[in-house]
Motif scaffolding. Structure first.
Motif, PDB file in Angstrom:
ATOM      1  N   ARG A1032    -128.475  32.074 -32.911  1.00 54.90           N
ATOM      2  CA  ARG A1032    -128.247  31.467 -31.598  1.00 54.90           C
ATOM      3  C   ARG A1032    -126.751  31.338 -31.396  1.00 54.90           C
ATOM      4  O   ARG A1032    -125.968  31.374 -32.345  1.00 54.90           O
ATOM      5  CB  ARG A1032    -128.906  30.082 -31.529  1.00 54.90           C
ATOM      6  N   GLN A1057    -122.550  33.284 -16.896  1.00 54.28           N
ATOM      7  CA  GLN A1057    -123.836  33.984 -16.944  1.00 54.28           C
ATOM      8  C   GLN A1057    -123.704  35.388 -16.348  1.00 54.28           C
ATOM      9  O   GLN A1057    -124.222  36.361 -16.895  1.00 54.28           O
ATOM     10  CB  GLN A1057    -124.893  33.188 -16.172  1.00 54.28           C
ATOM     11  N   ASP A1061    -124.207  38.894 -18.338  1.00 58.01           N
ATOM     12  CA  ASP A1061    -125.148  39.916 -17.874  1.00 58.01           C
ATOM     13  C   ASP A1061    -124.448  41.268 -17.733  1.00 58.01           C
ATOM     14  O   ASP A1061    -124.999  42.311 -18.089  1.00 58.01           O
ATOM     15  CB  ASP A1061    -125.772  39.503 -16.539  1.00 58.01           C
ATOM     16  N   THR A1064    -123.783  42.660 -21.064  1.00 54.46           N
ATOM     17  CA  THR A1064    -125.037  43.109 -21.671  1.00 54.46           C
ATOM     18  C   THR A1064    -125.344  44.543 -21.266  1.00 54.46           C
ATOM     19  O   THR A1064    -125.749  45.371 -22.089  1.00 54.46           O
ATOM     20  CB  THR A1064    -126.192  42.184 -21.259  1.00 54.46           C
ATOM     21  N   CYS A1077    -130.145  41.908 -18.753  1.00 55.95           N
ATOM     22  CA  CYS A1077    -129.403  40.649 -18.656  1.00 55.95           C
ATOM     23  C   CYS A1077    -129.328  40.003 -20.038  1.00 55.95           C
ATOM     24  O   CYS A1077    -130.023  40.411 -20.969  1.00 55.95           O
ATOM     25  CB  CYS A1077    -130.053  39.695 -17.659  1.00 55.95           C
ATOM     26  N   ASN A1079    -130.292  37.224 -21.189  1.00 53.68           N
ATOM     27  CA  ASN A1079    -131.530  36.602 -21.682  1.00 53.68           C
ATOM     28  C   ASN A1079    -132.503  37.612 -22.269  1.00 53.68           C
ATOM     29  O   ASN A1079    -133.461  37.229 -22.945  1.00 53.68           O
ATOM     30  CB  ASN A1079    -132.213  35.825 -20.550  1.00 53.68           C
ATOM     31  N   ASP A1080    -132.300  38.898 -22.022  1.00 55.37           N
ATOM     32  CA  ASP A1080    -133.117  39.923 -22.678  1.00 55.37           C
ATOM     33  C   ASP A1080    -132.735  40.074 -24.143  1.00 55.37           C
ATOM     34  O   ASP A1080    -133.485  40.637 -24.933  1.00 55.37           O
ATOM     35  CB  ASP A1080    -132.935  41.283 -21.975  1.00 55.37           C
ATOM     36  N   ARG A1083    -132.294  33.991 -26.476  1.00 53.57           N
ATOM     37  CA  ARG A1083    -132.662  32.819 -25.687  1.00 53.57           C
ATOM     38  C   ARG A1083    -131.386  32.043 -25.375  1.00 53.57           C
ATOM     39  O   ARG A1083    -130.672  31.626 -26.274  1.00 53.57           O
ATOM     40  CB  ARG A1083    -133.644  31.942 -26.459  1.00 53.57           C
ATOM     41  N   PHE A1084    -131.112  31.861 -24.103  1.00 52.92           N
ATOM     42  CA  PHE A1084    -129.848  31.256 -23.713  1.00 52.92           C
ATOM     43  C   PHE A1084    -130.068  30.339 -22.526  1.00 52.92           C
ATOM     44  O   PHE A1084    -130.663  30.724 -21.521  1.00 52.92           O
ATOM     45  CB  PHE A1084    -128.843  32.363 -23.361  1.00 52.92           C
ATOM     46  N   ASP A1085    -129.592  29.107 -22.673  1.00 55.32           N
ATOM     47  CA  ASP A1085    -129.709  28.110 -21.617  1.00 55.32           C
ATOM     48  C   ASP A1085    -128.296  27.746 -21.179  1.00 55.32           C
ATOM     49  O   ASP A1085    -127.580  27.032 -21.888  1.00 55.32           O
ATOM     50  CB  ASP A1085    -130.459  26.881 -22.141  1.00 55.32           C
ATOM     51  N   ASP A1089    -126.131  25.381 -23.427  1.00 56.38           N
ATOM     52  CA  ASP A1089    -125.456  26.196 -24.428  1.00 56.38           C
ATOM     53  C   ASP A1089    -124.065  26.618 -23.991  1.00 56.38           C
ATOM     54  O   ASP A1089    -123.472  27.524 -24.570  1.00 56.38           O
ATOM     55  CB  ASP A1089    -126.300  27.443 -24.754  1.00 56.38           C
TER      56      ASP A1089
END
Length: 1867
Positions: A1032, A1057, A1061, A1064, A1077, A1079-1080, A1083-1085, A1089
């Motif tokens: 993480r 973000q 993306d 990525t 993106c 999040n693919d 797991r990212f909040d 985070d």
């Protein structure tokens, strides 16, 4: 009634205490729940008990068990006479001192008491619910008289009058804080009893508690020696009489402070007897009061036990529940923990912690009763009124500086140093001279200043700004001392702050938040702070200036006054208006006479600055503007300093006499310092840029060369051959040998000897001091090199700006590069020394011998580094200079660490960020670590450091340590010339892959600054995802302004973000990964985070303190990390070691994902395979028993159909056990987090379903065949029964001649020959068979007589399974020719056709045909077994079915998407090869059928049995006897078959347990196959194994089983057979007995008996009524006789069967299906048999048709399967794992496709389904094989290992022993 809630009191006391986990808070503490009696105390010894307290608490009377009826206070007492009692078998000497502590004779009584008695226990009696002032003072009196140590001997005894009072004790304890404090003093120990003390049970419980306390105290008692020690301490604390008198009579602040101490905790002043008591006990009342205050302070802070048993850094640096939470308010007992927590985070608000008392209690005082009338201001405000104490605090708030100094006094040297270092970082004043709180001796803590460096800027004489950095203890600066005489209204400390930094309270003063009236530990303390200029015109002082502040009245602290006035450049004195008669007048006069500049600040004067004489100034403070005063003082001090040349050097303080220097007082510190100085003496006059080459030779050029070679080895050139790889390995070995030959310098020898001692503290002092000295040593030269670099850089920039392209620019740039190299070489610290030790170890480990100049074995070196890690030092994980991980060294250190700590669970936290983005500072603040952060000493490479987790946190977080990994900055400017993007990627990938959580540190918010690092981070996380590592990350934006602006943060998060993306998508293209993106990927909040950090400094350095908001951000981040950690998978230290190795091995290669090889996963997978093999065997074994039972029932016609549900029901119990075992394995195994990936692939239900289906298929075949062979069985039964009847008829005729045995024999022989002849005539004999002749005849018919001549040759020539190429068996559908290019470099198969032209099948086609052949072989093998020839007999139709099946498969294949057709000869050779291989099995089964069904053979075997029955008929035996014998004869063959089958199953299970080759998984079996092949050295078997592994496995299992049976026959096989036959014999007799009972009960006949008998045996034997259908038994009526006959005859049959047991009959008497090797083969070979398309190695996956790629741990030399270089006759010597790393090696999967080995997956499905990881750790076994059988291989393939395919000479060094050992090591 006994005490009702001891446990509660204990919990209350525990919760109130300061507890550093892992250490006892107080050595005198006892856990009350342990009370309850102990056998350790001899009850014959007297227990001496002292009872004290108030007489109102007890009732003296005759029934009083403890005291009796007399109170000693009523009589004149000059001597204490103990009462002798016996209570609960304890002999008691009771000393009753109730009320005696208030008498005048108490001193004498105490002297007598302690000199005549050793006291076990003091009991303090208190009346429950009536706590008086005398009670409150009771324990205090005890402490004053007997000392602190007495509390470990005290129990409080609460007395009550009514039992219901006892029930309320819990409420009393909760609601009375004073009572709670009393209890806390006694360790929470109490007991309760009634006031009369007449309850035997209560007294007995009291004795048990006393006994337990005695044992808890290690049977120690309070003695006269302890008391005398207390008296001596009192004497040591006394000052002169005049000082005491002055102290007591002083009318100002000191008096106020003294009066405060006479106030009780309830706010009431002590009076009467208590006040007199203090005077009697201790005449020097002022000192006593000060002592009381100090004791009370340490008590309130719960530090009593820590004054002797010091707090250490390990206590405060561990992670606790308290430390991961933010605390603005805290309870008093948590003040110390909160203080340390904030201090470690450099939060200067550490001095402003609010106690919960201020939050919970209302400090506002009120009138007792509110007036009902309207208020009057004169009454309500200005008039003195009676105030209620309700709501006021019990005691005044603790002074913040007392908290700091209390911790300081209770800390060991290392914690003191850490505290002072952090205080300095907070820009706070530091304790310089400290009076001991007990002895008042002054201490100078020089050690605590050692780590502090100060930097400042100033202008030189040329007005040029220059920078200065010095260790503060060596810095030569002016020093200004501030002193106070008498009581003044102005704050000296506040005034000093205005001079140093008006925005920051460097010195704590009375107006600071949290300050209180009383201050216990600061009087006499001297604090020091420095002003550091920034080189600007706004600086208050132009040079660095030290400021010293003596707290308290300088007149009372002569030694401190003397030292300061002697060493100061300027003295500043605050005084009120003084008279000549004042006690300090003489001291002030002396100061005035001294030559040093002196500034008087008069608090009662309002005048401006006046110079009274040269160097002497006075200045008034009264009613003046603070800013003006400060400016005047500053100007005056500057004027004085300009005239003074006096300077101050802190370390010179140690030369003063009468003060204690911590370094001199501590033996460990002194020894460590001497050792460090000795080491530094070895470096004198050495050039810094050359020092590492001469002192640390192992890590210099040789280590760098080896690292570079290692990278080259793992990253081969495009055209690199196996020979060149071997050459590199040799070169690396030579470098290691050169390393090993290098001498260990004297410097290193001394270092190793020093840290190889058991004195842990000395070692830590030594290491810290050495680190400090090394920093000092390099700082001067480093500064000079930096200056040169700056000058040269300026020159280069100027030339570039002028567009100068002359030779001068080139020369200047070259010189700049050289200076840059010097800059890198100049770094020299503890990490370089440890790196040298690491390379000494690695060189010794590589050459496998010790160094001659190493005094002990090199294997102990890692334990030194492991001990340093345990002690809190970081360990270098990646060498930043060589950009390499010393894997051998790191692994060895971690092994030693595991030995020291155990295999602990760790949570790995790493940090990534650009250079100088504050990574190390953040980690240091968060965990109190000490990663290097100063300029020139920043982190290089990667370092790891352990943070211990407290016991309380371990249970919450499920890990034992946090492993913090700090890294060098990415995109380092000074490395720009040699650092690349790839190197940054390596570092980022390494630490992210290693970590559970990675902090991504970003400096600022500018996306352009972030983009570079974010692309690296996203790419790294993408790689982790692809290799199933799931770290993480948390993003930290450093140095963000206005971090509280919520909307701005939202915008920042959105922008981040979007950037992620975008990165990525870019990374996905480079990594060939499907992601749109961020999040693919992970797991990212973004809300939780992403963290925003304030500026580190609150203002401008060098005087700016750390920003408190930054510290709050650190705390918030810490909480987030812990939140992630609680949900994260933990890593064991053993797993961490493997992870480090795997990651680095993969990173050494160019393609990380392509190269990553997870050792943990491999190990876990092998373990899972082994368990899976056990589970599947359990199911298979259980199903075999069911199958046997149902088989018997089918043959007995007891059942006529088989349902899957019935089979599943039979298997249910075993299935549930297996599922439970599986569940426990996946849930409880230590690798459960890895194993979970394969749980779905290893579904045991699939195995169960396959076993059930296979069993159903077999049983259905038996059902079908039962119907088909009914005719055979019926005819056979008819013949047998006819023989019985006809022999019976003949016997009746010859009954009269029964005695003539010869006649009977002759007649029977004639009869037998006639009848057998008739049977032969009616039933033709079963002929022998010739399978291959039948096959050839059939093939000839199929091809209409055109069977080629070469296929009528000898049978031994038919073997399509070993054909090298199938090209000669095909005709291409269309003619295509491909020009062969790159003949030297390209490897492919080429076969010449018979016509002379080259007809080539591609490797892919060859593989498809070979797969077809193997599939057909397996299919036909199952078909032959289904024929059940042993029961049904052989028929030509079997061959017809086989050839039909083969023809169908061949036709289907060639009609598919292939470009060739098979010639007829392919089909014929395939049929002949399969039938030849099956010939032995079919012939053997036909033999069994013939023996069982050929009438001649069968009846001849039965002849003796028939003759026996014939004889019995002749001799007139009864029908029952004859019938019994016939039954037994019929049972013989079923018994024999049942025993053989049962023994075979049992034996199979035994071999699974005991036979080493068969007791594991398929990989283990293969290892034994390879060992056997090597030992036999049979080339033909090797070739069979390479090309037909399944066939070889089967053959090997057959040989293993045969050998096991031979070796273990007598001890195991025979024993099992006898056990089984005995068990079966018992079952038969049980069935006979039950049948007899059944018939007799139901009055049945022989038919009923036979039916019952056969039904009971139908599960065990193939035996039914139909077997006796032709035997008449109507006249059988004596069933008891029948049972006896069966018993007797059965013995003979069992004996006969047993006698035939031997190694030859066991296998041949069993059908193929039931033989052990067939059972084992079915078990082991239900797995993947796909072979590598290059080297033919088998996929090791246990699951047939498994998900995912095929893989194998070790590949082979590709030439073993016949691969050779195109257009040559040279076999390939490449190994798959090295070939796929080569970008210039190609192969041809088909004629039209040329594929690079590296891109092998693009060559088609057969290649794409294989995972071949680039790897240099090939199995030596196959290298040995190639060398040993080189000639055989060359002959077999008609090729040679020459040219590019030449076998490296290095391979020829491997012996067979090496090959065998490598199997054990790697498989």
């Amino acid at each position: 009634m006994a005490s009702v809630d001891d446990t509660m009191a204990n919990k209350e006391s525990e919760s109130a205490g300061l507890t550093f986990p892992g250490r006892r808070r107080n050595s005198m503490e006892i856990n009350p729940p342990k009370f309850g009696g102990s056998p350790d105390l001899d009850h014959t010894d007297n227990l001496t008990i002292v009872l004290f307290g108030n007489s109102a608490s007890v009732q003296f009377e005759r029934e009083n068990i403890l005291l009796g009826e007399e109170n000693p206070i009523k009589t004149e007492t000059s001597r204490i006479v103990p009462l002798q009692k016996e209570i609960s078998e304890h002999h008691i000497s009771l000393i009753n001192m109730i009320d005696l502590h208030e008498t005048d004779s108490v001193d004498t009584l105490i002297d007598q008491l302690v000199n005549e008695h050793k006291i076990h226990i003091f009991i303090f009696v208190v009346r429950l619910g009536q706590l008086t002032d005398a009670d409150k003072m009771g324990l205090e009196w005890l402490r004053k008289v007997f000392g602190d140590k007495v509390f470990q001997f005290v129990i409080i005894l609460f007395t009550y009058e009514r039992e219901e009072e006892c029930d309320t004790i819990k409420d009393y304890l909760k609601n009375d804080p004073v009572l709670e404090q009393l209890l806390e003093k006694c360790g929470g120990r109490f007991h309760s009893c009634n006031k009369m003390m007449n309850n035997q049970s209560e007294m007995s419980d009291l004795m048990n508690k006393i006994e337990l306390l005695f044992n808890e105290n290690n049977q120690q008692r309070y003695t006269g020696e302890m008391y005398n020690t207390v008296l001596k301490q009192r004497e040591g604390l006394k000052n002169s009489e005049s000082q005491s008198a002055d102290c007591c009579s002083e009318p100002t602040i000191n008096k106020e402070r003294m009066e405060d101490t006479t106030t009780s905790e309830t706010g009431e002043k002590y009076g009467g007897k208590n006040k007199d008591l203090l005077t009697r006990v201790r005449p020097d009342q002022c000192l006593q009061q000060e002592d009381d205050k100090k004791y009370n302070l340490f008590h309130r802070l719960h530090l009593e036990g820590w004054q002797q048993n010091k707090l250490s850094t390990s206590d405060v640096l561990q992670l606790t529940t308290h430390s991961v939470q933010s605390h603005e308010f805290c309870a008093e007992e948590e003040l110390i923990q909160t203080f340390l927590q904030k201090l470690l985070m450099m939060n200067y608000r550490v001095r402003y912690i609010n106690s919960d008392k201020g939050k919970e209690q209302d400090h506002t005082q009120r009138r007792d009763k509110y007036s009902k009338n309207e208020g009057d201001i004169f009454d309500d405000v200005f008039k003195d009124v009676t105030l209620s104490t309700k709501g006021t605090s019990l005691s005044e708030q603790i002074h913040p500086m007392d908290v700091q100094m209390a911790v300081f006094h209770c800390a060991d040297g290392f914690l003191k140093q850490l505290m002072v270092t952090k205080l300095s970082q907070c820009q706070y004043a530091l304790p310089l001279l400290i009076p001991d709180p007990d002895t008042q001796q002054i201490e100078f803590p020089l050690w605590t200043f050692r780590q502090i460096n100060k930097s400042w800027k100033m202008r030189n004489t040329n007005n040029k700004i220059i920078s200065q950095t010095h260790p503060i203890y060596k810095a030569q600066t002016p020093m200004v001392s501030f002193l106070r005489f008498g009581s003044v209204s102005s704050s000296k400390s506040q005034l000093m702050n205005s001079l140093i930094n008006e925005k920051h309270n460097t010195f704590f003063h009375r107006n600071c938040p949290g300050s209180s009236r009383t201050r216990v530990l600061m009087d006499g303390v001297v604090e020091i702070a420095w002003f550091s200029p920034s080189g600007k015109n706004t600086d208050k002082f132009t040079d660095c200036v030290a400021f010293c502040n003596l707290h308290g009245d300088a007149g009372d602290h002569e030694k401190q006054l003397q030292i300061l006035t002697e060493m100061a450049s300027v003295n500043v004195v605050l005084v009120p208006r003084f008279d000549r008669d004042d006690k300090s007048a003489a001291k002030i006069q002396n100061l005035y006479k001294d030559r040093k500049p002196l500034i008087f600040l008069l608090t009662e004067d309002g005048s401006t600055v006046i110079e009274t004489k040269k160097g002497k100034f006075k200045l008034g403070l009264k009613d003046r503007n603070q800013s003006e005063v400060s400016e005047e003082i500053r100007r005056t001090i500057n004027d004085c300093l300009s005239e003074s040349s006096s300077t101050f050097r802190l370390e010179y303080l140690s030369k003063h006499s009468d003060i204690r220097v911590d370094e001199e007082d501590d033996d460990d510190c002194r020894r460590g310092r001497e050792a460090a100085q000795q080491m530094m003496s070895l470096l004198e006059k050495k050039d810094l840029t050359e020092i590492k080459d001469s002192f640390l030779p192992h890590q210099g050029k040789l280590w760098h060369q080896w690292s570079q070679k290692n990278k080259e080895l793992h990253r081969p050139r495009a055209d690199e051959t196996e020979m060149e790889i071997i050459k590199k390995k040799k070169e690396m070995k030579v470098i290691r040998e050169q390393q090993h030959e290098s001498n260990i310098s004297e410097f290193m020898k001394y270092f190793i000897n020093e840290i190889d001692s058991d004195a842990a503290n000395k070692n830590i002092y030594f290491l810290k001091l050495l680190e400090i000295h090394l920093d000092e040593y390099i700082s001067a030269d480093l500064s000079a090199i930096h200056t040169k670099y700056d000058e040269k850089w300026s020159t280069v920039v100027r030339l570039k700006e002028n567009n100068d392209k002359s030779e001068q620019l080139k020369a200047e740039q070259t010189e700049l590069e050289r200076i840059s190299e010097d800059l890198q070489a100049a770094g020299f610290g503890l990490e370089h020394i440890m790196r040298e030790i690491g390379q000494i170890y690695e060189s010794c480990s590589s050459v496998k011998k010790n160094k001659k100049d190493l005094q002990f074995d090199f294997s102990s070196l890692p334990s030194l580094a492991a001990e340093m890690m345990v002690s809190g030092f970081p360990l270098e994980l990646m060498d930043g200079d060589a950009a390499h991980v010393p894997v051998i060294w790191i692994s060895a250190v971690l092994d030693k660490l595991i030995q020291k700590l155990g295999d602990q669970r760790v949570f790995v936290l790493s940090v990534l960020g650009l250079q100088s983005s504050g990574k190390s500072t953040m980690l240091n603040a968060m965990f109190g670590l000490q990663f290097a952060v100063s300029a020139g000493r920043c982190t290089r490479g990667a370092f790891m450091q352990l943070v211990r987790v407290s016991d309380e946190m371990k249970t919450q977080m499920n890990f034992d340590y946090i492993l913090v990994v700090d890294t060098e900055g990415l995109r380092a400017l000074e490395l720009a010339g040699r650092s690349t993007r790839d190197q940054d990627n390596e570092l980022a990938t390494f630490v992210a892959g290693l970590a559970n959580l990675t902090l991504i540190n970003i400096f600022g918010e500018n996306p352009s600054e972030m983009q570079d690092i974010l692309q690296i981070v996203v790419q790294v996380l993408m790689r982790m995802k692809k290799v199933r590592l799931n770290p993480r990350c948390v993003f930290v934006h450093q140095n963000v302004s206005d971090v509280t602006a919520g909307e701005k943060n939202k915008e920042g998060r959105r922008r981040l973000q979007e950037t992620l993306d975008e990165m990525t998508k870019l990374a996905a293209e480079e990594e060939v990964y499907n992601a749109e993106c961020f999040n693919d990927v992970i797991r990212f909040d973004a809300r939780n985070d992403v963290k925003y950090f304030a500026h580190l400094w609150e203002g401008n350095p060098p005087m700016a303190p750390p920003n408190p908001n930054y510290c709050d951000n650190i705390q918030e981040l810490k909480e987030t990390i812990m939140s992630h950690a609680a949900k994260s998978d933990k890593i064991m230290l053993t797993h961490l070691k493997d992870r480090i190795k795997d990651l680095w091995e993969a990173l050494l290669k160019e393609q990380f994902v392509f190269s990553f090889r997870n050792s943990l996963e491999i190990s876990a997978y092998r373990k899972l395979e082994t368990e899976y093999s056990k589970w599947s065997w359990s199911l298979r074994s259980a199903m075999m028993e069911t199958e046997n039972k149902l088989h018997n029932k089918i043959e007995n016609e007891a059942i006529n159909e088989i349902e899957e549900t019935d089979l599943q029901t039979e298997l249910k119990e075993t299935s549930e056990e297996v599922e439970k075992s599986m569940s426990e394995f996946f849930e409880k195994d230590k690798d459960k987090n890895i194993l979970i990936h394969w749980k779905s692939s290893f579904e045991i239900k699939d195995v169960q379903e396959n076993i059930v289906k296979e069993t159903k298929r077999k049983l259905n075949e038996i059902l079908q065949q039962r119907e088909l062979k009914k005719k055979i069985d019926a005819l056979k039964t008819h013949h047998e029964n006819t023989l019985y009847e006809k022999s019976k008829t003949l016997a009746l005729k010859l009954k009269d001649q029964a005695s003539d045995e010869e006649t009977l024999k002759k007649e029977f022989d004639v009869f037998w020959k006639q009848y057998v002849k008739k049977i032969i005539t009616d039933t033709p004999a079963i002929k022998d068979i010739d399978i291959l002749t039948d096959v050839k005849r059939l093939l000839n018919d199929i091809h209409q007589g055109c069977l080629p001549e070469d296929h009528r040759k000898d049978d031994s020539d038919y073997n399509i399974f070993n054909v090298l190429s199938f090209s000669e068996y095909v005709i291409f559908k269309r003619s295509t020719k491909k020009e062969m290019q790159d003949a030297v470099k390209d490897a492919c198969r080429t076969v010449k056709g018979t016509s002379g032209s080259t007809q080539t099948l591609s490797p892919e086609d060859e593989a498809q045909i070979r797969s077809l052949v193997k599939d057909v072989e397996q299919q036909t093998e199952r078909m032959i077994q289904s024929f059940n020839i042993s029961k049904m007999g052989y028929n030509i139709s079997c061959i017809q079915k086989l050839t039909g099946c083969i023809k169908m498969r061949v036709t289907e294949h060639q009609e598919g998407p292939v470009n060739y057709k098979f010639k007829n000869e392919f089909f014929m050779v395939l049929v002949l090869s399969i039938c030849k291989r099956a010939n032995k099995m079919i012939t053997e089964q036909q033999r069994l059928f013939k023996e069982a069904n050929d009438p001649v053979l069968y009846l001849e075997r039965k002849r003796a049995e028939y003759y026996s029955i014939f004889q019995k008929y002749c001799h007139g035996a009864t029908s029952a006897a004859i019938f019994g014998e016939i039954i037994c004869q019929k049972l013989k063959e079923p018994i024999e078959q049942s025993v053989y089958k049962k023994t075979a199953r049992d034996l199979t299970g035994e071999m699974r347990s005991n036979c080493s080759s068969l007791n594991g998984n398929r990989s283990n079996l293969e290892k034994h196959i390879l060992k056997t092949l090597a030992e036999e050295e049979d080339f033909d078997k090797y070739i069979n194994y390479i090309h037909n592994p399944r066939d070889h496995f089967k053959s090997f299992i057959r040989d293993e089983v045969s050998q096991y049976i031979t070796d273990k026959f007598s001890v195991s096989v025979l024993r099992k057979m006898k056990e089984n036959i005995k068990l079966l014999q018992q079952k038969i007799m049980d069935a006979a007995c039950e049948s007899t009972k059944h018939v007799q009960m139901n009055r049945g006949d022989a038919g009923l008996w036979l039916k019952s008998f056969t039904q009971q045996l139908s599960d065990e034997l193939i035996f039914s009524e139909k077997d006796l259908s032709g035997v008449k038994h109507d006249d059988v009526n004596d069933f008891n006789l029948l049972e006896d006959v069966i018993r007797q005859e059965l013995l003979a049959i069992v004996s006969d069967i047993s006698s035939s047991f031997n190694t030859k009959t066991f296998p041949v008497n069993l059908d193929y299906r039931f033989r052990p090797y067939e059972i084992l083969f079915d078990h082991f070979c239900q797995c993947c048999w796909v072979q590598c398309p290059f080297c033919n190695v088998i996929c090791t996956n246990t699951i047939e048709n498994h998900d995912g790629d095929h893989s194998v741990s070790f590949h082979r030399v590709s030439g073993l399967s016949g691969i050779y270089y195109s257009n040559t006759e040279k076999l390939s010597a490449h190994i798959c794992t090295s070939a796929v790393a080569n970008s210039n090696l190609f192969f041809y999967p088909n004629e039209s496709q040329k594929v690079c080995w590296r891109d092998y997956r693009t060559a088609g499905d057969d290649y794409a389904k294989w995972s071949i990881t680039p790897d240099l750790s090939e199995l030596p076994y196959w290298k040995w094989f190639v060398c040993r059988f080189q000639k055989d291989l060359e002959k077999h393939y008609s090729k040679t290992f020459e040219g590019q395919g030449k076998i490296p000479d290095e391979w020829k060094r491997y012996s067979k022993q090496d090959a065998l050992e490598s199997l054990d090591k790697y498989i």
